[in-house]
Design a protein around this motif. Sequence first.
Motif, PDB file in Angstrom:
ATOM      1  N   PHE A   1       0.798  -1.213   0.000  1.00 41.58           N
ATOM      2  CA  PHE A   1       0.000   0.000   0.000  1.00 41.58           C
ATOM      3  C   PHE A   1       0.834   1.268   0.000  1.00 41.58           C
ATOM      4  N   LYS A   2       2.156   1.161   0.077  1.00 41.01           N
ATOM      5  CA  LYS A   2       2.982   2.345  -0.166  1.00 41.01           C
ATOM      6  C   LYS A   2       2.962   2.662  -1.657  1.00 41.01           C
ATOM      7  N   ASN A   3       2.982   1.623  -2.479  1.00 38.26           N
ATOM      8  CA  ASN A   3       2.918   1.763  -3.931  1.00 38.26           C
ATOM      9  C   ASN A   3       1.893   0.782  -4.472  1.00 38.26           C
ATOM     10  N   PRO A   4       0.612   1.032  -4.219  1.00 35.97           N
ATOM     11  CA  PRO A   4      -0.384   0.063  -4.653  1.00 35.97           C
ATOM     12  C   PRO A   4      -0.493   0.015  -6.170  1.00 35.97           C
ATOM     13  N   PRO A   5      -0.680  -1.185  -6.738  1.00 38.98           N
ATOM     14  CA  PRO A   5      -0.843  -1.285  -8.177  1.00 38.98           C
ATOM     15  C   PRO A   5      -2.128  -0.601  -8.648  1.00 38.98           C
ATOM     16  N   LEU A   6      -3.129  -0.540  -7.800  1.00 41.59           N
ATOM     17  CA  LEU A   6      -4.389   0.132  -8.113  1.00 41.59           C
ATOM     18  C   LEU A   6      -4.788   0.957  -6.899  1.00 41.59           C
ATOM     19  N   ALA A   7      -4.930   2.230  -7.081  1.00 42.86           N
ATOM     20  CA  ALA A   7      -5.265   3.097  -5.951  1.00 42.86           C
ATOM     21  C   ALA A   7      -6.716   2.906  -5.528  1.00 42.86           C
ATOM     22  N   LEU A   8      -6.930   2.887  -4.229  1.00 42.62           N
ATOM     23  CA  LEU A   8      -8.286   2.815  -3.686  1.00 42.62           C
ATOM     24  C   LEU A   8      -8.760   4.219  -3.345  1.00 42.62           C
ATOM     25  N   ASP A   9     -10.048   4.436  -3.479  1.00 45.38           N
ATOM     26  CA  ASP A   9     -10.655   5.711  -3.134  1.00 45.38           C
ATOM     27  C   ASP A   9     -10.666   5.819  -1.616  1.00 45.38           C
ATOM     28  N   SER A  10      -9.797   6.650  -1.066  1.00 49.95           N
ATOM     29  CA  SER A  10      -9.666   6.739   0.390  1.00 49.95           C
ATOM     30  C   SER A  10     -10.889   7.382   1.038  1.00 49.95           C
ATOM     31  N   GLN A  11     -11.748   8.007   0.259  1.00 47.01           N
ATOM     32  CA  GLN A  11     -12.962   8.557   0.845  1.00 47.01           C
ATOM     33  C   GLN A  11     -13.980   7.459   1.109  1.00 47.01           C
ATOM     34  N   LEU A  12     -13.936   6.382   0.343  1.00 48.40           N
ATOM     35  CA  LEU A  12     -14.882   5.283   0.506  1.00 48.40           C
ATOM     36  C   LEU A  12     -14.293   4.148   1.338  1.00 48.40           C
ATOM     37  N   PHE A  13     -13.060   3.765   1.036  1.00 49.06           N
ATOM     38  CA  PHE A  13     -12.395   2.673   1.750  1.00 49.06           C
ATOM     39  C   PHE A  13     -11.150   3.207   2.448  1.00 49.06           C
ATOM     40  N   ASP A  14     -10.978   2.842   3.709  1.00 52.68           N
ATOM     41  CA  ASP A  14      -9.770   3.181   4.448  1.00 52.68           C
ATOM     42  C   ASP A  14      -8.894   1.934   4.453  1.00 52.68           C
ATOM     43  N   ALA A  15      -7.827   1.945   3.666  1.00 51.77           N
ATOM     44  CA  ALA A  15      -6.918   0.803   3.578  1.00 51.77           C
ATOM     45  C   ALA A  15      -5.601   1.089   4.294  1.00 51.77           C
ATOM     46  N   SER A  16      -5.592   2.061   5.177  1.00 52.86           N
ATOM     47  CA  SER A  16      -4.360   2.426   5.878  1.00 52.86           C
ATOM     48  C   SER A  16      -3.851   1.301   6.781  1.00 52.86           C
ATOM     49  N   ARG A  17      -4.724   0.371   7.142  1.00 51.39           N
ATOM     50  CA  ARG A  17      -4.327  -0.765   7.981  1.00 51.39           C
ATOM     51  C   ARG A  17      -4.438  -2.070   7.197  1.00 51.39           C
ATOM     52  N   PHE A  18      -4.252  -1.995   5.870  1.00 53.76           N
ATOM     53  CA  PHE A  18      -4.343  -3.169   5.027  1.00 53.76           C
ATOM     54  C   PHE A  18      -3.501  -4.290   5.621  1.00 53.76           C
ATOM     55  N   PRO A  19      -4.054  -5.484   5.666  1.00 54.11           N
ATOM     56  CA  PRO A  19      -5.159  -6.071   4.934  1.00 54.11           C
ATOM     57  C   PRO A  19      -6.531  -5.890   5.584  1.00 54.11           C
ATOM     58  N   LEU A  20      -6.609  -5.082   6.626  1.00 50.76           N
ATOM     59  CA  LEU A  20      -7.908  -4.697   7.185  1.00 50.76           C
ATOM     60  C   LEU A  20      -8.368  -3.478   6.393  1.00 50.76           C
ATOM     61  N   VAL A  21      -9.492  -3.595   5.720  1.00 48.95           N
ATOM     62  CA  VAL A  21     -10.020  -2.511   4.896  1.00 48.95           C
ATOM     63  C   VAL A  21     -11.347  -2.091   5.496  1.00 48.95           C
ATOM     64  N   ARG A  22     -11.425  -0.841   5.866  1.00 46.41           N
ATOM     65  CA  ARG A  22     -12.643  -0.346   6.509  1.00 46.41           C
ATOM     66  C   ARG A  22     -13.450   0.487   5.531  1.00 46.41           C
ATOM     67  N   VAL A  23     -14.739   0.192   5.437  1.00 43.21           N
ATOM     68  CA  VAL A  23     -15.645   0.997   4.624  1.00 43.21           C
ATOM     69  C   VAL A  23     -16.028   2.202   5.478  1.00 43.21           C
ATOM     70  N   ARG A  24     -15.810   3.379   4.946  1.00 46.14           N
ATOM     71  CA  ARG A  24     -16.123   4.600   5.685  1.00 46.14           C
ATOM     72  C   ARG A  24     -17.630   4.832   5.670  1.00 46.14           C
ATOM     73  N   ARG A  25     -18.228   4.803   6.842  1.00 45.06           N
ATOM     74  CA  ARG A  25     -19.686   4.911   6.987  1.00 45.06           C
ATOM     75  C   ARG A  25     -20.221   6.214   6.397  1.00 45.06           C
ATOM     76  N   ARG A  26     -19.494   7.309   6.605  1.00 46.60           N
ATOM     77  CA  ARG A  26     -19.959   8.604   6.100  1.00 46.60           C
ATOM     78  C   ARG A  26     -19.993   8.657   4.579  1.00 46.60           C
ATOM     79  N   ALA A  27     -19.226   7.790   3.916  1.00 44.50           N
ATOM     80  CA  ALA A  27     -19.176   7.777   2.454  1.00 44.50           C
ATOM     81  C   ALA A  27     -20.331   7.000   1.842  1.00 44.50           C
TER      82      ALA A  27
END
Length: 153
Positions: A6-32
């Motif tokens: 996740f320092k250099n992900p092959p495909l960027a995730l939308d950080s407003q929808l998914f929080d992948a900062s603790r990958f492999p734990l991916v949190r769906v942002r409720r507010r999104a």
Amino acid sequence: MNADLFKNPPLALDSQLFDASRFPLVRVRRRAIQPGCAFAWAAQMRRLLALATPFVIVAEHAGDETPDDFRLRAAWLRTHRAALGAHCRGFIVIEPRIEARAGTRETLRTLTEGSGVRTVVVSSMRVASELAPVLLKHTATKASARVSQSRAV
């Protein structure tokens, strides 16, 4: 290895929808989660699956999700059962209301039926954070087994 991913992900995730900062734990942002977000959610899920790395999804229960979004997400999950079974080690849904957990668990089980993805409904993010590493240790269940395992904690 996962931190490097996740320092250099092959495909960027939308950080407003998914929080992948603790990958492999991916949190769906409720507010999104807003009406009409099912297409963006599906695009992000495709990107997660394209990483071909085990992960766990954690989301707060969204009882106010629109019926159209629910149907679209359910159809996407059904269509991608094999890929989910190969890479997603679990869906953890946070439902703080004890009286609502059984219904939430049944809905989640129905959504992931046949994928082999473990589904768990828990009371808090703390419990979800403790459970995620346990789910990640499990190997993928064979998609041909078509067994969805579900629990409420």
